[in-house]
Structure formats: structure tokens, C-alpha cells
Design a protein around this motif. Structure first.
Motif, PDB file in Angstrom:
ATOM      1  N   TRP A 155       0.793  -1.218   0.000  1.00 34.77           N
ATOM      2  CA  TRP A 155       0.000   0.000   0.000  1.00 34.77           C
ATOM      3  C   TRP A 155       0.831   1.277   0.000  1.00 34.77           C
ATOM      4  O   TRP A 155       0.505   2.237  -0.692  1.00 34.77           O
ATOM      5  N   ASP A 156       1.938   1.271   0.784  1.00 31.27           N
ATOM      6  CA  ASP A 156       2.709   2.507   0.927  1.00 31.27           C
ATOM      7  C   ASP A 156       3.603   2.775  -0.286  1.00 31.27           C
ATOM      8  O   ASP A 156       4.397   3.716  -0.276  1.00 31.27           O
ATOM      9  N   HIS A 157       3.447   1.968  -1.347  1.00 28.61           N
ATOM     10  CA  HIS A 157       4.203   2.184  -2.593  1.00 28.61           C
ATOM     11  C   HIS A 157       3.308   2.454  -3.797  1.00 28.61           C
ATOM     12  O   HIS A 157       3.805   2.820  -4.857  1.00 28.61           O
ATOM     13  N   TRP A 158       1.970   2.258  -3.635  1.00 29.20           N
ATOM     14  CA  TRP A 158       1.138   2.477  -4.838  1.00 29.20           C
ATOM     15  C   TRP A 158      -0.200   3.157  -4.579  1.00 29.20           C
ATOM     16  O   TRP A 158      -0.893   3.509  -5.524  1.00 29.20           O
ATOM     17  N   ALA A 169      12.121 -11.695  -3.023  1.00 29.66           N
ATOM     18  CA  ALA A 169      12.762 -11.140  -1.822  1.00 29.66           C
ATOM     19  C   ALA A 169      11.666 -10.592  -0.916  1.00 29.66           C
ATOM     20  O   ALA A 169      11.000 -11.354  -0.217  1.00 29.66           O
ATOM     21  N   HIS A 170      11.431  -9.278  -0.974  1.00 29.51           N
ATOM     22  CA  HIS A 170      10.413  -8.640  -0.127  1.00 29.51           C
ATOM     23  C   HIS A 170       9.008  -9.087  -0.527  1.00 29.51           C
ATOM     24  O   HIS A 170       8.107  -9.172   0.302  1.00 29.51           O
ATOM     25  N   THR A 171       8.822  -9.324  -1.834  1.00 25.35           N
ATOM     26  CA  THR A 171       7.586  -9.934  -2.345  1.00 25.35           C
ATOM     27  C   THR A 171       7.991 -10.887  -3.459  1.00 25.35           C
ATOM     28  O   THR A 171       9.169 -10.981  -3.810  1.00 25.35           O
TER      29      THR A 171
END
Ligand SMILES: [Zn+2]
Length: 331
Positions: free
Chosen positions: A86-89, A198-200
Motif C-alpha cells: 500500500w505505501d508504494h502504490w 525477496a520482499h515480495t
């Protein structure tokens, strides 16, 4: 407290420090915020601008757009999302609203994750934030005068976030690519890469070979990584793939612009954490025992470098969550 009008349309917590990284390449480094904002990378090309990642809300992206208009008359042509969090898109919609020809770009895995998980999580926020607001109101009632100011600011930010997330018009990628996409602009080459999980599952890395800059999303950040949707066992290998590229500057998902030294430390942390959890889990230890032992083992080397942001993102809390995620996968 009405001190924040200069901070942009959100009147809130979206503050960015714009740093030049190479010719035409800037990092907008986000300050700590009540609802965390990611960093944005700004790449100014001969024919328009590319933006990487758009924060937790449209008003935060609008702060960047205001700054951009001071920097250049060129339109934003591409908005890249590094992953589905959420905090990226959540700020995506601000770009096509301001620049009607802007395309939103990510890989297929990330677009699918936005559809399948991201949209649902928006509804989760709509449901959860009223509880957060009720708790803040109760905390204010019970607070001392010294605590009250911060809690009141948080309440105002939570209320304005709720209004924004309720009104969100999620703007999904309009261009999705399979593994790699390369843009050959007149003045530079931009590679959008998938280097492994990695993170996703779908982390996009943006690489500028001529300028020797890489943009990592949250596969690298300035504090303890979030692994809730991540692949701890694959992560260090993906960062090894990253290390093969030729670059000097790293714009991370969160935290200041950095270089290869932090890549080494960050990669070692992920690797050592996974190995330590594997080792302890193999002895038959319980999750609580594993947390205790792995924390004791890693603290001497990693507590200090991962505590740059102090209480904003405490290392031990992040580590406990990392251990839990990894333990569930290896045991
Ligand atoms: Zn993330």
C-alpha cells in the motif's frame, strides 16, 4: 496545531527531502510519518519524467507533483511500482490526474498481487482505521499533558488518512511486463528487472547502467526489512543477483540513499537471520526459544546498524517478526 500548510495538499505528514543522485536522477527521501511513506525516485529524461513508487496516499504523491513542477515543465510519462504494498502504490491515481498520458508500469506478478491482495487490503484499512481512531481518542483522554500534543497530531493524521483511503480510486498498472523491460530514452537507458523473490514475489528493481544507480523498492531499506509477504530463504540470493550489477548508488524503498556497504550489511543480516533460525529450529526449539537465541546471536553485529531510525522502527521488533516468518517456513 495548524503548522503544516506548507507540507502540501494533505496538510499532513508527507515530507520529502529531494537529493540529487546523478544527472537528472533524484531521490525524494520520505521523512518518518504516522502512515509511513516510501521514497520516490525521480528520473528526468529528455522527453518526460519517470517516477518510481507513489507512497501511502494520493496527497503524498501530490506533494511530489508540486515539487516536480518547480523542477521541470516536462510531464510524468511513466510511474513504476516496485511491489504491491500500500505505501508504494496508493498514491498512483494522483499521476494520471495531473498528467493524463502517464502510464503506470509494473511486472505481471506485482499487478496480479495488487488485484488479488492489494485491493482487499484497501478495504481492510477502511475497516481498521476507525478502531485506530477510537483508540487514539481514548488515549488522549487518558494522556498526560506531555503526551497529548503528539496523540492529537496522530488523531488528525489518522482521520485524514481514513478520508483518503475511503475515497481511493486504485490506479492499477496500465503496462505490465513479464521479466524485464528496457526503456531506451534519447539520453539514458532504464532497465526494469526481476532478480528473484525477496520482499515480495514480484519485486521490481530499476537499474540505470550509465548512471550506476539502482532503485530497490523494499528489497532493501534503511531499517529492519518487513518480511510478512516476503521470501526470507530466497532474499539473500536475490541480493546476490543485485550485487552482480555495476552501480554505486542505491535508492531504497525507505531510508536515505546508500551504497554497496549497506547492501553487504543488509544481505548478511538476512542470510545470517535465516541460517540462525534454521539452525535453532533443527534442534527442536520452540518459536519463543528461537526468538531469544537468534536475537542474542545477531544483536552484537546487527543491532546498531539497523537502529539508525531508533524507535520509529525498532530492530528487535522487526527481528522478532522476521524470525517468526522464517520459522514458519523452515520448520
Ligand atoms: Zn513493502
Amino acid at each position: 496545531m495548524d503548522c503544516c500548510a506548507h507540507e502540501g495538499p494533505g496538510g499532513g505528514d508527507a515530507r520529502f527531502d529531494i537529493k540529487k543522485v546523478a544527472d537528472g536522477v533524484y531521490a525524494a527521501v520520505a521523512s518518518p510519518a504516522y502512515k509511513v511513506n516510501c521514497n520516490t525516485a525521480i528520473i528526468e529524461n529528455a522527453d518526460g519524467v519517470m517516477i518510481v513508487d507513489t507512497h501511502s496516499k494520493p496527497s503524498a504523491a501530490e506533494v511530489i507533483i508540486e515539487r516536480l513542477r518547480e523542477m521541470t515543465k516536462k510531464p510524468v510519462r511513466y510511474v513504476v511500482n516496485t511491489h504491491f504494498h500500500w505505501d508504494h502504490w496508493h498514491g498512483n491515481e494522483a499521476y494520471p490526474a495531473a498528467y493524463p498520458d502517464a502510464e503506470i508500469v509494473s511486472n505481471n506478478i506485482t499487478r496480479e498481487a495488487m488485484l488479488k491482495k492489494g485491493l482487499k487490503r484497501i478495504q481492510d484499512h477502511v475497516r481498521q482505521v476507525p478502531g485506530e481512531i477510537a483508540k487514539l481518542k481514548a488515549d488522549i483522554q487518558a494522556s498526560s499533558p506531555a503526551q497529548r500534543g503528539k496523540l492529537e497530531t496522530d488523531l488528525r493524521l489518522a482521520e485524514s488518512y481514513l478520508a483518503e483511503v475511503r475515497a481511493l480510486k486504485p490506479a492499477l498498472p496500465t503496462i505490465a511486463f513479464e521479466k524485464t523491460m528496457k526503456l531506451y530514452r534519447r539520453d539514458r537507458e532504464i532497465q526494469l528487472l526481476h532478480l528473484g523473490r525477496a520482499h515480495t514475489e514480484g519485486d521490481v528493481f530499476v537499474y540505470l547502467p550509465k548512471e550506476k544507480v539502482v532503485i530497490t523498492g523494499d528489497a532493501m531499506i534503511g531499517w529492519t526489512p518487513y518480511m510478512g509477504d516476503g521470501y526470507p530463504e530466497d532474499w539473500a540470493g536475490t541480493l546476490d543477483n543485485l550485487a552482480q550489477l555495476d552501480f554505486t548508488h542505491i535508492i531504497m524503498g525507505h531510508g536515505d540513499v546508500t551504497g554497496r556497504e549497506w547492501l553487504n550489511t543488509f544481505r548478511s543480516y538476512v542470510h545470517d537471520m535465516v541460517e540462525a533460525v534454521r539452525h535453532e529450529a533443527a534442534t527442536g526449539a520452540t518459536l519463543d526459544e528461537v526468538k531469544q537465541r537468534v536475537t542474542a546471536k545477531l544483536a552484537p553485529r546487527y543491532e546498531k546498524p539497523f537502529s539508525t531510525y531508533g524507535e520509529y522502527r525498532p530492530w528487535r521488533t522487526g527481528l522478532a517478526a522476521n524470525i517468526e516468518r522464517t520459522f514458519g517456513m523452515v520448520s
